[in-house]
Design a protein around this motif. Structure first.
Motif, PDB file in Angstrom:
ATOM      1  N   LEU A   4       0.878  -1.390   0.043  1.00  9.04           N
ATOM      2  CA  LEU A   4      -0.086  -0.209   0.092  1.00  9.04           C
ATOM      3  C   LEU A   4       0.770   1.264   0.005  1.00  9.04           C
ATOM      4  CD1 LEU A   4      -2.764   1.461   0.439  1.00  9.04           C
ATOM      5  CD2 LEU A   4      -2.228   1.124   2.939  1.00  9.04           C
ATOM      6  N   ILE A   5       0.663   2.088  -0.881  1.00  7.93           N
ATOM      7  CA  ILE A   5       1.227   3.453  -1.006  1.00  7.93           C
ATOM      8  C   ILE A   5       0.185   4.467  -0.389  1.00  7.93           C
ATOM      9  CG2 ILE A   5       2.405   5.386  -2.062  1.00  7.93           C
ATOM     10  CD1 ILE A   5       3.264   3.188  -3.951  1.00  7.93           C
ATOM     11  N   VAL A   6       0.470   5.306   0.675  1.00 11.72           N
ATOM     12  CA  VAL A   6      -0.542   6.287   1.235  1.00 11.72           C
ATOM     13  C   VAL A   6       0.307   7.257   0.863  1.00 11.72           C
ATOM     14  CG1 VAL A   6      -1.357   6.917   3.220  1.00 11.72           C
ATOM     15  CG2 VAL A   6      -1.586   4.445   2.883  1.00 11.72           C
ATOM     16  N   TYR A   7      -0.274   8.597   0.339  1.00 15.33           N
ATOM     17  CA  TYR A   7      -0.108   9.773   0.263  1.00 15.33           C
ATOM     18  C   TYR A   7      -0.856  10.832   0.164  1.00 15.33           C
ATOM     19  CZ  TYR A   7      -1.355   9.606  -4.741  1.00 15.33           C
ATOM     20  OH  TYR A   7      -2.147   9.332  -5.719  1.00 15.33           O
ATOM     21  N   CYS A   8      -0.130  12.108   0.230  1.00 16.62           N
ATOM     22  CA  CYS A   8      -0.925  13.385  -0.178  1.00 16.62           C
ATOM     23  C   CYS A   8      -0.006  14.086  -1.189  1.00 16.62           C
ATOM     24  CB  CYS A   8      -1.219  14.319   1.260  1.00 16.62           C
ATOM     25  SG  CYS A   8      -2.267  13.637   2.299  1.00 16.62           S
ATOM     26  N   SER A   9      -0.949  14.745  -2.134  1.00 17.36           N
ATOM     27  CA  SER A   9      -0.092  15.533  -3.022  1.00 17.36           C
ATOM     28  C   SER A   9      -0.974  16.784  -3.525  1.00 17.36           C
ATOM     29  CB  SER A   9      -0.416  14.607  -4.229  1.00 17.36           C
ATOM     30  OG  SER A   9       0.608  15.281  -5.488  1.00 17.36           O
ATOM     31  N   THR A  10      -0.254  17.952  -3.131  1.00 22.84           N
ATOM     32  CA  THR A  10      -1.102  19.131  -3.026  1.00 22.84           C
ATOM     33  C   THR A  10      -0.948  19.674  -4.410  1.00 22.84           C
ATOM     34  OG1 THR A  10      -0.295  19.726  -0.937  1.00 22.84           O
ATOM     35  CG2 THR A  10      -0.939  21.448  -2.190  1.00 22.84           C
ATOM     36  N   HIS A  11       0.125  19.600  -5.283  1.00 27.12           N
ATOM     37  CA  HIS A  11       0.014  20.120  -6.513  1.00 27.12           C
ATOM     38  C   HIS A  11       0.480  19.214  -7.854  1.00 27.12           C
ATOM     39  CE1 HIS A  11       0.552  23.912  -4.301  1.00 27.12           C
ATOM     40  NE2 HIS A  11      -0.262  24.299  -4.880  1.00 27.12           N
ATOM     41  N   GLY A  12       0.491  17.844  -7.308  1.00 24.27           N
ATOM     42  CA  GLY A  12       0.661  16.968  -8.234  1.00 24.27           C
ATOM     43  C   GLY A  12       1.914  16.253  -8.239  1.00 24.27           C
ATOM     44  N   THR A  13       3.169  16.651  -7.728  1.00 26.52           N
ATOM     45  CA  THR A  13       4.440  16.196  -7.871  1.00 26.52           C
ATOM     46  C   THR A  13       4.496  14.832  -6.958  1.00 26.52           C
ATOM     47  OG1 THR A  13       5.438  18.658  -7.959  1.00 26.52           O
ATOM     48  CG2 THR A  13       6.873  16.684  -7.358  1.00 26.52           C
ATOM     49  N   THR A  14       4.123  14.909  -5.642  1.00 28.55           N
ATOM     50  CA  THR A  14       3.963  13.483  -5.168  1.00 28.55           C
ATOM     51  C   THR A  14       3.177  12.413  -5.860  1.00 28.55           C
ATOM     52  OG1 THR A  14       4.271  14.756  -3.204  1.00 28.55           O
ATOM     53  CG2 THR A  14       3.589  12.590  -2.683  1.00 28.55           C
ATOM     54  N   ALA A  15       1.930  12.851  -6.421  1.00 27.03           N
ATOM     55  CA  ALA A  15       1.274  11.790  -7.214  1.00 27.03           C
ATOM     56  C   ALA A  15       2.158  11.373  -8.470  1.00 27.03           C
ATOM     57  CB  ALA A  15       0.013  12.469  -7.641  1.00 27.03           C
ATOM     58  N   LYS A  16       2.819  12.131  -8.958  1.00 29.83           N
ATOM     59  CA  LYS A  16       3.768  11.800 -10.102  1.00 29.83           C
ATOM     60  C   LYS A  16       4.728  10.792  -9.746  1.00 29.83           C
ATOM     61  CE  LYS A  16       6.584  14.909 -12.014  1.00 29.83           C
ATOM     62  NZ  LYS A  16       6.875  15.995 -12.869  1.00 29.83           N
ATOM     63  N   ALA A  17       5.361  11.079  -8.467  1.00 30.73           N
ATOM     64  CA  ALA A  17       6.331  10.164  -8.007  1.00 30.73           C
ATOM     65  C   ALA A  17       5.614   8.854  -7.540  1.00 30.73           C
ATOM     66  CB  ALA A  17       6.819  10.799  -6.785  1.00 30.73           C
ATOM     67  N   LEU A  43      -4.823  -2.197   7.551  1.00 37.82           N
ATOM     68  CA  LEU A  43      -3.368  -2.156   7.197  1.00 37.82           C
ATOM     69  C   LEU A  43      -2.992  -3.543   7.332  1.00 37.82           C
ATOM     70  CD1 LEU A  43      -2.021   0.888   8.554  1.00 37.82           C
ATOM     71  CD2 LEU A  43      -2.545   0.493   6.307  1.00 37.82           C
ATOM     72  N   GLU A  44      -3.641  -4.408   8.018  1.00 37.20           N
ATOM     73  CA  GLU A  44      -3.133  -5.831   8.477  1.00 37.20           C
ATOM     74  C   GLU A  44      -3.296  -6.589   7.067  1.00 37.20           C
ATOM     75  OE1 GLU A  44      -1.361  -6.694  10.631  1.00 37.20           O
ATOM     76  OE2 GLU A  44      -2.057  -5.291  12.252  1.00 37.20           O
ATOM     77  N   LEU A  45      -3.927  -6.103   6.086  1.00 39.14           N
ATOM     78  CA  LEU A  45      -3.947  -6.858   4.719  1.00 39.14           C
ATOM     79  C   LEU A  45      -2.652  -6.737   4.031  1.00 39.14           C
ATOM     80  CD1 LEU A  45      -7.615  -5.921   3.777  1.00 39.14           C
ATOM     81  CD2 LEU A  45      -7.080  -8.183   5.046  1.00 39.14           C
ATOM     82  N   PHE A  46      -1.641  -5.822   4.253  1.00 39.23           N
ATOM     83  CA  PHE A  46      -0.754  -5.442   3.494  1.00 39.23           C
ATOM     84  C   PHE A  46       0.687  -5.845   4.264  1.00 39.23           C
ATOM     85  CE2 PHE A  46      -4.201  -2.556   2.536  1.00 39.23           C
ATOM     86  CZ  PHE A  46      -4.097  -2.594   1.047  1.00 39.23           C
ATOM     87  N   ASP A  47       1.526  -6.363   3.254  1.00 32.64           N
ATOM     88  CA  ASP A  47       2.862  -6.852   3.886  1.00 32.64           C
ATOM     89  C   ASP A  47       3.530  -5.721   3.976  1.00 32.64           C
ATOM     90  OD1 ASP A  47       2.459  -9.768   3.414  1.00 32.64           O
ATOM     91  OD2 ASP A  47       2.343  -9.094   1.396  1.00 32.64           O
ATOM     92  N   SER A  48       3.219  -4.531   3.243  1.00 34.56           N
ATOM     93  CA  SER A  48       4.145  -3.449   3.241  1.00 34.56           C
ATOM     94  C   SER A  48       3.335  -2.130   2.831  1.00 34.56           C
ATOM     95  CB  SER A  48       5.100  -3.518   1.977  1.00 34.56           C
ATOM     96  OG  SER A  48       5.801  -4.642   1.936  1.00 34.56           O
ATOM     97  N   VAL A  49       3.823  -1.005   3.572  1.00 31.84           N
ATOM     98  CA  VAL A  49       3.322   0.199   3.553  1.00 31.84           C
ATOM     99  C   VAL A  49       4.478   1.179   3.223  1.00 31.84           C
ATOM    100  CG1 VAL A  49       1.714   1.865   4.552  1.00 31.84           C
ATOM    101  CG2 VAL A  49       1.517  -0.444   5.259  1.00 31.84           C
ATOM    102  N   MET A  50       3.999   1.997   2.242  1.00 34.18           N
ATOM    103  CA  MET A  50       4.915   3.311   1.915  1.00 34.18           C
ATOM    104  C   MET A  50       4.053   4.462   2.082  1.00 34.18           C
ATOM    105  SD  MET A  50       6.643   1.452  -1.510  1.00 34.18           S
ATOM    106  CE  MET A  50       5.163   0.188  -1.464  1.00 34.18           C
ATOM    107  N   ILE A  51       4.643   5.410   2.533  1.00 36.67           N
ATOM    108  CA  ILE A  51       4.004   6.779   3.045  1.00 36.67           C
ATOM    109  C   ILE A  51       5.128   7.913   2.752  1.00 36.67           C
ATOM    110  CG2 ILE A  51       3.382   8.262   4.917  1.00 36.67           C
ATOM    111  CD1 ILE A  51       3.351   5.635   6.920  1.00 36.67           C
ATOM    112  N   GLY A  52       4.367   8.720   1.827  1.00 35.63           N
ATOM    113  CA  GLY A  52       4.993   9.818   1.190  1.00 35.63           C
ATOM    114  C   GLY A  52       3.873  11.072   1.179  1.00 35.63           C
ATOM    115  N   PRO A 165       5.098 -12.918   8.894  1.00 34.72           N
ATOM    116  CA  PRO A 165       3.859 -13.941   9.283  1.00 34.72           C
ATOM    117  C   PRO A 165       2.801 -12.881   9.325  1.00 34.72           C
ATOM    118  CG  PRO A 165       5.405 -13.252  11.412  1.00 34.72           C
ATOM    119  CD  PRO A 165       6.010 -12.793   9.942  1.00 34.72           C
ATOM    120  N   VAL A 166       1.484 -13.231   9.030  1.00 33.21           N
ATOM    121  CA  VAL A 166       0.332 -12.696   9.033  1.00 33.21           C
ATOM    122  C   VAL A 166      -0.445 -12.771  10.238  1.00 33.21           C
ATOM    123  CG1 VAL A 166      -2.030 -12.411   7.791  1.00 33.21           C
ATOM    124  CG2 VAL A 166      -0.077 -13.196   6.657  1.00 33.21           C
TER     125      VAL A 166
END
Length: 166
Positions: A4-17, A43-52, A165-166
């Protein structure tokens, strides 16, 4: 691997990344922009989480701060990646990264990234334009978007991922 990638993008740069990053991460990857969508998944459904997120007025977006605070315990048990889009470089960028993400999450992260940033004046309001001009001295669009940093982050994330482990 389900990520899962969780992010906020105010003007679109983070969305582009995130768009570029999502293509580079192994397995199934879901991206959620907290500015547009509420996170309804466990969040338990995911092995990995990225935050930006990105820096505005010296701070990462409030929705990202709130997400990290509400889920800090779960995030520390995940394969965690943290990334930031910002216009600062070098030591200043690292200081912004450290102030954006809590120490416990920074210590738990298997990948960390500084993806550069952009001033897109056409997407800014009057106040934002004044701040951007005072910070950069520029009045025209300016990009320091770092594709190589995104690829390096993805490589580190894929390489350091552990099956938990799950």
């Amino acid at each position: 691997m389900k990520s899962l990638i969780v992010y906020c993008s105010t003007h679109g740069t983070t969305a582009k990344a995130v768009h570029l990053l999502r293509k580079q991460i192994d397995g199934d990857v879901i991206a959620i922009n907290l500015d547009k969508t509420k996170l309804h998944s466990d969040l338990e459904l995911f092995d990995s989480v990225m935050i930006g997120g990105s820096i505005h007025g010296g701070s990462i977006q409030g929705k990202i701060k709130k997400f990290m605070k509400e889920h800090e315990d779960v995030l520390q048990r995940k394969n965690l990646g943290l990334f930031l889009c910002c216009m600062r470089e070098g030591k200043d960028a690292h200081e912004q990264f450290e102030s954006a993400f809590p120490v416990k999450l920074r210590e738990a992260a298997i990948a960390k990234g500084l993806f550069g940033g952009e001033f897109i004046f056409s997407k800014m309001n009057f106040f934002e334009k004044i701040i951007a001009k005072s910070v950069s001295g520029e009045t025209e669009d300016l990009s320091r978007f770092d594709v190589e940093a995104i690829l390096d982050f993805a490589d580190a994330f894929n390489r350091n991922h552990k099956y938990l482990p799950v």
